[in-house]
Design an enzyme around this catalytic site. Structure first.
Site, PDB file in Angstrom:
ATOM      1  NE  ARG A 123     -12.285   2.400   6.601  1.00 32.85           N
ATOM      2  CZ  ARG A 123     -11.151   2.008   6.028  1.00 32.85           C
ATOM      3  NH1 ARG A 123     -10.229   2.880   5.704  1.00 32.85           N
ATOM      4  NH2 ARG A 123     -10.921   0.726   5.805  1.00 32.85           N
ATOM      5  CB  SER A 156      -5.742  -1.254   0.204  1.00 35.11           C
ATOM      6  OG  SER A 156      -5.341  -0.048   0.817  1.00 35.11           O
ATOM      7  CE1 TYR A 211      -7.100   4.112  -1.684  1.00 36.36           C
ATOM      8  CE2 TYR A 211      -6.699   1.776  -2.050  1.00 36.36           C
ATOM      9  CZ  TYR A 211      -6.851   2.848  -1.197  1.00 36.36           C
ATOM     10  OH  TYR A 211      -6.760   2.648   0.164  1.00 36.36           O
ATOM     11  CD  GLU A 263     -11.206  -5.021   7.084  1.00 35.34           C
ATOM     12  OE1 GLU A 263     -10.184  -4.366   6.828  1.00 35.34           O
ATOM     13  OE2 GLU A 263     -11.538  -6.055   6.493  1.00 35.34           O
ATOM     14  N   GLY A 298      -7.061   5.545   5.404  1.00 41.21           N
ATOM     15  CA  GLY A 298      -6.575   6.334   4.284  1.00 41.21           C
ATOM     16  C   GLY A 298      -7.013   7.788   4.371  1.00 41.21           C
ATOM     17  CG  ASP A 303     -14.068  -0.855   6.873  1.00 38.76           C
ATOM     18  OD1 ASP A 303     -14.315   0.368   6.881  1.00 38.76           O
ATOM     19  OD2 ASP A 303     -12.992  -1.332   6.468  1.00 38.76           O
ATOM     20  CD  GLU A 356      -2.676  -1.356   2.480  1.00 38.34           C
ATOM     21  OE1 GLU A 356      -3.607  -0.550   2.673  1.00 38.34           O
ATOM     22  OE2 GLU A 356      -2.372  -2.250   3.286  1.00 38.34           O
ATOM     23  CG  ASN A 396      -7.532   1.036   8.517  1.00 41.54           C
ATOM     24  OD1 ASN A 396      -6.691   1.769   9.003  1.00 41.54           O
ATOM     25  ND2 ASN A 396      -7.387   0.479   7.339  1.00 41.54           N
TER      26      ASN A 396
END
Length: 318
Positions: free
Chosen positions: A263, A154, A224, A278, A284, A265, A18, A280
């Site tokens: 963050r 990612s 992305y 999950e 990002g 999810d 990443e 994070n």
């Protein structure tokens, strides 16, 4: 100390898959901090880092590294050794969140819903016989399944398996990005991401971001590549479901012992119940990343939010 007097080091790059995303996050963070009047410089996490921290320690570090370098706790442990404060959770909590099976076990212990799963190291997969293992997984968890690396981000190495015949290829693709595969029951519903921030009044959930990937899977390309995903902020949820999603995100943040930001999810199933997928700890920060979207949706300024987190970090005793 005023925030404008702070000297901040933003770590970005690294050697993970990443790296490119991390460099984009780093540039975005630098621009945001400078817009808030903070002296911010960027550096890679390489052999020059420790000498620089010794000779000219910053007031605080922002970790914009993704993948193992920024999220497995090791770098945070080194920063602790150097007595350099940083934004985000400590090394122990970072290690816990980074390992998805371990994090899911903690969530389950705290009564936070998460899809059923099995973690399978590559060695056991080979030793026990791939065909027999995969047949048992499909029988136990049912189809469809989500296959992804137990450690990683990612969407790299992730795949949805709707037919048992596609499971071996999904496992091979997963093992290309990690030594352990997490296979979990795929839950049909709405993909949402909830940013949790703490600016001094305790963890607060920002408006959920709804994720609608064109091909149905929020993989690396969908994250992305312009045009492959549509986002709705706030997510198109009823008020009661939105509150339930926010509550689940904050509960996950607290259960894993996180601080400053995360963050979470989630999937909101067809009955409106959220399940945590999950968490994070180094989300990002790029133009298509979910945390900046959520901050904007909340009516907050990205640079000011980061500045407040930096000030709080700088005030912590290392």
């Amino acid at each position: 100390m005023s925030t404008t007097d702070l000297r901040v080091l933003v770590l970005a790059g690294g050697l993970s898959y990443e790296r490119d995303v991390s460099l984009k996050s780093g540039r975005r963070v630098i621009d945001a901090l400078r817009s808030a009047g903070i002296d911010a410089q960027q550096r890679d996490a390489d052999v020059s880092l420790l000498p620089a921290l010794r000779s000219d320690p910053p007031d605080a570090v922002v970790i914009a590294l993704h993948g193992a370098t920024g999220e497995d706790g090791s770098l945070r442990g080194v920063l602790d050794l150097c007595e350099v404060p940083y934004v985000g959770c400590d090394a122990r909590s970072s290690r816990l969140a980074w390992d998805k099976p371990s994090a899911k076990a903690v969530l389950r212990e705290h009564g936070i819903p998460t899809p059923d799963w099995v973690a399978l190291p590559h060695d056991r997969f080979s030793e026990l016989g791939a065909v027999a293992v995969l047949e048992r997984i499909a029988s136990r968890l049912g189809l469809p399944l989500m296959v992804k690396p137990a450690q990683g981000g990612s969407g790299l190495g992730a795949a949805v398996v709707r037919d048992e015949s596609a499971l071996p290829a999904a496992m091979v693709g997963c093992f290309a990005y990690g030594s352990t595969a997490l296979v979990e029951r795929y839950v049909t519903g709405m993909d949402v991401a909830v940013t949790v921030i703490d600016l001094g009044d305790g963890p607060q959930a920002l408006p959920a971001v709804e994720i609608v990937p064109r091909n149905g899977v929020y993989d690396y390309a969908a994250r992305y590549t312009a045009g492959l995903t549509t986002w709705h902020t706030p997510a198109r949820l009823s008020d009661p479901v939105a509150r339930s999603v926010a509550s689940a995100a904050v509960a996950a943040h607290n259960a894993l012992g996180l601080r400053d930001l995360s963050r979470v999810d989630l999937i909101v199933d067809e009955s409106g119940a959220p399940q945590v997928l999950e968490v994070n700890v180094a989300p990002g920060m790029t133009e298509t990343s979910l945390m900046p979207m959520a901050i904007q949706a909340a009516g907050l300024d990205f640079g000011k939010v980061l500045a407040e987190m930096v000030a709080r970090a700088a005030g912590r005793v290392s």
